[in-house]
Write an enzyme that holds these catalytic residues in place. Structure first.
Site, PDB file in Angstrom:
ATOM      1  N   LYS A 115      19.304 -22.949   3.372  1.00  0.00           N
ATOM      2  CA  LYS A 115      18.125 -23.692   3.807  1.00  0.00           C
ATOM      3  C   LYS A 115      17.070 -23.680   2.710  1.00  0.00           C
ATOM      4  O   LYS A 115      16.496 -22.638   2.394  1.00  0.00           O
ATOM      5  CB  LYS A 115      17.519 -23.101   5.085  1.00  0.00           C
ATOM      6  CG  LYS A 115      16.441 -24.003   5.701  1.00  0.00           C
ATOM      7  CD  LYS A 115      15.636 -23.298   6.776  1.00  0.00           C
ATOM      8  CE  LYS A 115      14.381 -22.654   6.236  1.00  0.00           C
ATOM      9  NZ  LYS A 115      13.389 -23.629   5.684  1.00  0.00           N
TER      10      LYS A 115
ATOM     11  N   GLU B 108      13.534 -10.869  -1.486  1.00  0.00           N
ATOM     12  CA  GLU B 108      12.622 -10.941  -2.627  1.00  0.00           C
ATOM     13  C   GLU B 108      11.325 -11.517  -2.098  1.00  0.00           C
ATOM     14  O   GLU B 108      11.255 -12.697  -1.761  1.00  0.00           O
ATOM     15  CB  GLU B 108      13.231 -11.807  -3.737  1.00  0.00           C
ATOM     16  CG  GLU B 108      12.573 -11.599  -5.087  1.00  0.00           C
ATOM     17  CD  GLU B 108      11.351 -12.480  -5.299  1.00  0.00           C
ATOM     18  OE1 GLU B 108      10.232 -11.942  -5.176  1.00  0.00           O
ATOM     19  OE2 GLU B 108      11.527 -13.668  -5.565  1.00  0.00           O
TER      20      GLU B 108
ATOM     21  N   CYS C  10       5.898 -16.036  -8.118  1.00  0.00           N
ATOM     22  CA  CYS C  10       5.755 -14.671  -7.614  1.00  0.00           C
ATOM     23  C   CYS C  10       5.530 -13.672  -8.742  1.00  0.00           C
ATOM     24  O   CYS C  10       5.072 -12.554  -8.504  1.00  0.00           O
ATOM     25  CB  CYS C  10       6.976 -14.271  -6.788  1.00  0.00           C
ATOM     26  SG  CYS C  10       8.539 -14.355  -7.689  1.00  0.00           S
TER      27      CYS C  10
ATOM     28  N   GLU D 238      -1.814 -11.174  -1.491  1.00  0.00           N
ATOM     29  CA  GLU D 238      -1.240 -12.228  -2.330  1.00  0.00           C
ATOM     30  C   GLU D 238      -1.928 -13.557  -2.018  1.00  0.00           C
ATOM     31  O   GLU D 238      -2.043 -13.961  -0.865  1.00  0.00           O
ATOM     32  CB  GLU D 238       0.266 -12.351  -2.087  1.00  0.00           C
ATOM     33  CG  GLU D 238       0.930 -13.352  -3.005  1.00  0.00           C
ATOM     34  CD  GLU D 238       2.436 -13.409  -2.809  1.00  0.00           C
ATOM     35  OE1 GLU D 238       3.158 -13.459  -3.817  1.00  0.00           O
ATOM     36  OE2 GLU D 238       2.877 -13.404  -1.650  1.00  0.00           O
TER      37      GLU D 238
END
Length: 486
Positions: free
Chosen positions: A179, A254, A288, A390
């Protein structure tokens, strides 16, 4: 030939066929640079996942027992076709994601073909171990494909990270239910056409489009899918782990990062400055691995601040199709609003906005796009939300430190531990700091140099497991020891 007009209404790829979602529901696909709807994508659900699993079950007996040479040939052909259609893929990626077209051509699409080529070659050299018990027995360890696996990838590097997951899974002999992000589906859709052209057997790779709650969750929860490889937010990773762990699925997660960039006074100044601009604002800060917390030794802090702000101010924010644009649009209206709210939070926490801190209006076709100026903030403490959470956008903070120990403490105070950069010409200091930083990756005097053979992943809230090289092929296989008595 890839027909870009197919953008208007894309389909799922199940059992080698392009199919509409069973429930007939669709999501809008938005070009973030213009704010306009460019088409629709399937809003797949558990019924579509069932169809994909059925197709994978049918394909699995042949694929898991196929010779590595067969898998090599097909995956290598996929890489060749990505290279052949590089311009079409790059335009699709930029249209979908908002990043500059030059970046898609230079980084995203070449890396996707490299991923397929690397793992196509890697499976030809993937070896197993044997252990001799003197004159008693011989043990040999087989590595067999898991079976059916799920791969869920994010929107920031769409084809780059999609291929980073599915290539090793396919190379190891698994069938895949994949996906892509519903925000950036186009290159995964184009990849399905490439796979057919390359001769990948029907059902080996199945690509489902849809959101996380309806489609992604159904993939994670399906009992026939024995492993999940996911890249995305820490929040989503926590939910996936809560579902998959009680089912004893293999997990590779991750997740997020809040990466420190440590700059000592004895660094190679010019190289550091060029690279820090890149590591702060590449892909609008939506990587990231971007260094979002810049830690500068106090003796050079003022010099760094002045030059860094001056260089960042030169970054042209504009239409991602124009070659002079160094900063494109952020990926979606939702993310645009989140980043702007983070800027307001930084102000409320007492931060001083040195540059940016606002949306950018781009004239012409991009008048309604989601553009944000590169933003630099100082004056915030290490424990404030801006330095702990973040943001994933073109926004960085700068902080001063005095000693090596203080720099390490600031670097490690985050709940994340994905990546870090250290800038110093003192090799002993560089190694001391690298050993003490709590992150899965440390770059010394560089950033984003990636050898595909090396392990990739983080510690703490940045994830579980490692991708890349033999680690990826080991994740997508199960070891079985066979003991033969002599």
């Amino acid at each position: 030939m890839i027909d870009l007009s197919q953008y208007q209404s894309i389909t799922n790829y199940i059992g080698g066929q392009h199919l509409a979602p069973r429930a007939g529901n669709y999501l809008h696909n938005i070009n973030p640079a213009t704010g306009e709807r460019i088409g629709t994508i399937p809003a797949s659900d558990s019924a579509d996942v069932e169809d994909a699993v059925a197709a994978a079950r049918q394909a699995l007996p042949h694929w898991q027992h196929s010779k590595p040479e067969e898998r090599f040939a097909i995956l290598n052909k996929i890489a060749d076709l990505i290279d052949q259609y590089q311009d079409e893929f790059a335009l699709a990626e930029t249209t979908d994601n908002g990043k500059p077209l030059s970046l898609s051509k230079r980084v995203d699409i070449p890396r996707a073909s490299a991923n397929f080529r690397f793992f196509a070659t890697g499976i030809m050299h993937f070896s197993t171990e044997s252990h001799i018990m003197e004159d008693t027995a011989v043990n040999y360890t087989m590595r067999q494909p898991i079976g059916i696996v799920g791969c869920i990838s994010p929107w920031n590097l769409p084809l780059y990270l999609f291929s980073w997951k599915i290539a090793p899974a396919l190379a190891a002999g698994n069938c895949v239910i994949a996906k892509p992000s519903e925000v950036t589906p186009l290159t995964a859709y184009l990849l399905s056409h490439i796979c057919t052209e390359a001769g990948l057997p029907a059902g080996v790779l199945n690509i489902l489009h849809g959101d996380g709650p309806s489609c992604g969750s159904a993939i994670v929860a399906h009992p026939a899918i024995k492993a999940i490889s996911f890249t995305g937010s820490t929040r989503a990773g926590q939910h996936i782990a809560s579902v998959a762990a009680p089912m004893f699925k293999k997990l590779s997660l991750e997740l997020g990062g809040k990466n420190p960039n440590i700059i000592f006074e004895d660094c190679n100044w010019d190289k550091m400055m060029r690279t820090t601009i890149q590591s702060s604002f590449a892909n609008q800060g939506q990587i990231c691995l971007c260094g979002s917390r810049i830690l500068v030794q106090r003796s050079v802090y003022q010099k760094f601040k002045e030059e860094f702000v001056a260089n960042a101010a030169k970054l042209t924010v504009g239409d991602p199709l124009l070659p002079e644009s160094k900063q494109g649009a952020v990926v979606s209206k939702m993310h645009y609003e989140k980043i702007l709210s983070c800027i307001e939070l930084a102000k409320a926490e007492g931060g001083n906005i040195l540059l940016g801190g606002h949306a950018v209006e781009v004239p012409g076709r991009c008048a309604n796009g989601y553009f944000i100026a590169p933003t630099i903030v100082e004056g915030l403490g290490a424990q404030c939300r801006t330095n702990m959470e973040e943001i994933f956008g073109p926004m960085v903070t700068i902080q001063a430190f005095d000693t090596e120990a203080e720099a390490i403490a600031l670097a490690n105070c985050s709940d994340y531990g994905l990546a870090s950069s250290v800038w110093t010409q003192d090799i002993s200091k560089a190694n001391r700091v690298a050993m003490q930083i709590q992150s899965g990756i440390v770059w010394l005097n560089c950033w984003l140099l990636r050898d595909l053979r090396t392990p990739f992943g983080g510690v703490k809230n940045s994830g579980v497991g490692r991708e890349g090289g033999w680690d990826a092929l080991r994740f997508f296989t199960e070891p079985k020891n066979v003991c033969l008595e002599l």
